[in-house]
Scaffold this active site. Sequence first.
Site, short mmCIF file in Angstrom:
data_model
loop_
_atom_site.label_atom_id
_atom_site.label_comp_id
_atom_site.label_asym_id
_atom_site.label_seq_id
_atom_site.Cartn_x
_atom_site.Cartn_y
_atom_site.Cartn_z
N THR A 45 0.78 -1.34 -0.15
CA THR A 45 0.04 -0.18 -0.06
C THR A 45 0.94 1.18 0.15
O THR A 45 0.46 2.32 -0.69
CB THR A 45 -0.99 -0.07 1.22
OG1 THR A 45 -1.80 -0.75 1.05
CG2 THR A 45 -1.69 1.35 1.34
N TYR A 59 -8.15 0.15 -3.53
CA TYR A 59 -7.11 0.70 -4.03
C TYR A 59 -6.11 -0.29 -4.74
O TYR A 59 -6.42 -1.61 -4.56
CB TYR A 59 -6.05 1.90 -3.24
CG TYR A 59 -5.55 1.11 -2.18
CD1 TYR A 59 -6.22 1.25 -1.08
CD2 TYR A 59 -4.43 0.34 -2.27
CE1 TYR A 59 -5.74 0.63 0.22
CE2 TYR A 59 -4.00 -0.43 -1.00
CZ TYR A 59 -4.74 -0.31 0.21
OH TYR A 59 -4.44 -1.21 1.30
N THR A 125 1.62 -4.67 4.21
CA THR A 125 1.08 -4.67 5.58
C THR A 125 0.67 -6.12 5.92
O THR A 125 0.88 -6.60 6.97
CB THR A 125 0.42 -3.71 6.02
OG1 THR A 125 -1.03 -3.96 5.48
CG2 THR A 125 0.95 -2.26 5.91
N ASP A 126 0.25 -6.78 4.73
CA ASP A 126 -0.70 -8.14 5.06
C ASP A 126 0.66 -9.27 5.65
O ASP A 126 0.08 -10.06 6.37
CB ASP A 126 -1.18 -8.57 3.88
CG ASP A 126 -2.40 -7.84 3.49
OD1 ASP A 126 -2.94 -8.00 2.40
OD2 ASP A 126 -2.80 -6.82 4.39
N LYS A 198 0.02 -7.49 13.01
CA LYS A 198 -1.20 -6.57 12.37
C LYS A 198 -2.39 -7.02 13.14
O LYS A 198 -2.70 -8.19 13.20
CB LYS A 198 -1.27 -6.92 11.08
CG LYS A 198 -2.36 -5.89 10.10
CD LYS A 198 -2.19 -6.16 8.80
CE LYS A 198 -3.13 -5.21 8.04
NZ LYS A 198 -3.02 -5.24 6.74
N GLU A 319 -1.76 -28.56 27.63
CA GLU A 319 -3.18 -29.07 26.94
C GLU A 319 -2.76 -30.56 26.23
O GLU A 319 -3.70 -31.05 25.56
CB GLU A 319 -3.75 -28.13 25.90
CG GLU A 319 -4.40 -26.95 26.68
CD GLU A 319 -5.40 -27.48 27.74
OE1 GLU A 319 -5.73 -26.72 28.74
OE2 GLU A 319 -6.01 -28.46 27.43
N1 DAS Z 1 -2.44 -5.62 -0.09
C1 DAS Z 1 -1.75 -5.32 1.03
C2 DAS Z 1 -0.14 -5.72 0.92
O1 DAS Z 1 0.33 -5.54 0.25
C3 DAS Z 1 -1.84 -3.78 0.93
C4 DAS Z 1 -1.18 -3.08 2.37
O2 DAS Z 1 -1.66 -3.01 3.19
O3 DAS Z 1 0.20 -2.83 2.10
O4 DAS Z 1 0.18 -6.25 1.92
#
Ligand code: DAS
Length: 362
Positions: A45, A59, A125-126, A198, A319
């Site tokens: 992103t 986006y 970020t994923d 995250k 467990e």
């Molecule tokens: N799809 C997500 C990624 O590329 C966009 C982001 O949050 O960076 O990890």
Amino acid sequence: MFAKRSRPLASTLLAAFCSFGLLAAAPALAAGKLPHVVILATGGTIAGTGASSTTTVGYTAAKVGVDGLIAAVPELQKVAHVTGEQPLQIASENITNADWLKLSKRVNEVLARPDVDGVVITHGTDTLEETAYFLDLTVHSDKPVVIVGAMRPSTAISADGPINLYNAVILAGSKEAVGKGVLVAMNDQINAGREVTKTNTSTADTFKTPELGMLGYMQDNAPHFYRLPLRKHTSQSPFDVSHMTSLPQVDIIYGYGNDNRIALDAFVKAGSKGIIYAGVGDGSISDALKPALQEARKQGVIIVRSSRVGNGIVARNGEANDDKLDYVVSDTLNPQKARILLMLALTKTHDTKKIQQMFYTY
Ligand code: DAS
């Protein structure tokens, strides 16, 4: 390029003053020689573009190249000598083991150069938290490695990418970040690569270290550390993947009410060398799953009990009778991070006692 930002008058004046040297733009100037920071761009992103300035979902990630990222934040030039490379240009949900091997190799090569002081990796970020831990275990340098992303595309009102990138470059060029392992700098916070995760699908403050806590803040052009990572990392890590072209297949199964063995059996049949069990609670295993995990172990698959809960220690012999079943527990690593460590552990050993010790060490 990031979209042209209409620069408010105040910051225009500040920029003018800085360019005439009337204001010390950042500590680095006061210290004289600027650090050389290399930005390795991989997409996400932070490099994304949307249809309008109000597009914050829907986006397209991974559109802006590294030169565009650098050019869009002219303030970078005041805090570091910045050069850029583009090893990947992907949305990070698509990252592969091969990408991680390529990135780790490149980071080690760049940091080995005596003229380079630190590295920033711009990233989606994923899967950012997985890349952070993978590099924490495979980069063999004490020089700073800082991973940064954004939750709003570069075209959005109040895009968080530019300030996140600016702070990441300062952190990567700082002496304070030396020897602290891979760091994640977003939303004015500094988190450790091992623990950061995250925590929100879309808000700018999504990266946190729940319960164990962040390491510090980025504030007023400088890092402020209040904690240190305790687990071994980077130059203290034994995992050398520099000559590898693949990693052992490790998969994750998710525990839930009324679960079953279908996914596990499929992974084992497909040749998984390790299974991370994202268990309910403290890694508890249902009666429906127990025989399947035991059969998998007997076929040589390494079983790691983790937890879907997100915080806390998965206790050995809690467990499940891990000693008797020859299972490993993930300690505090969440399932996606436990997978990273198990993949690397399997490049060195299949001995579960040695693997368990790795989960208590890194
Ligand atoms: N799809 C997500 C990624 O590329 C966009 C982001 O949050 O960076 O990890």
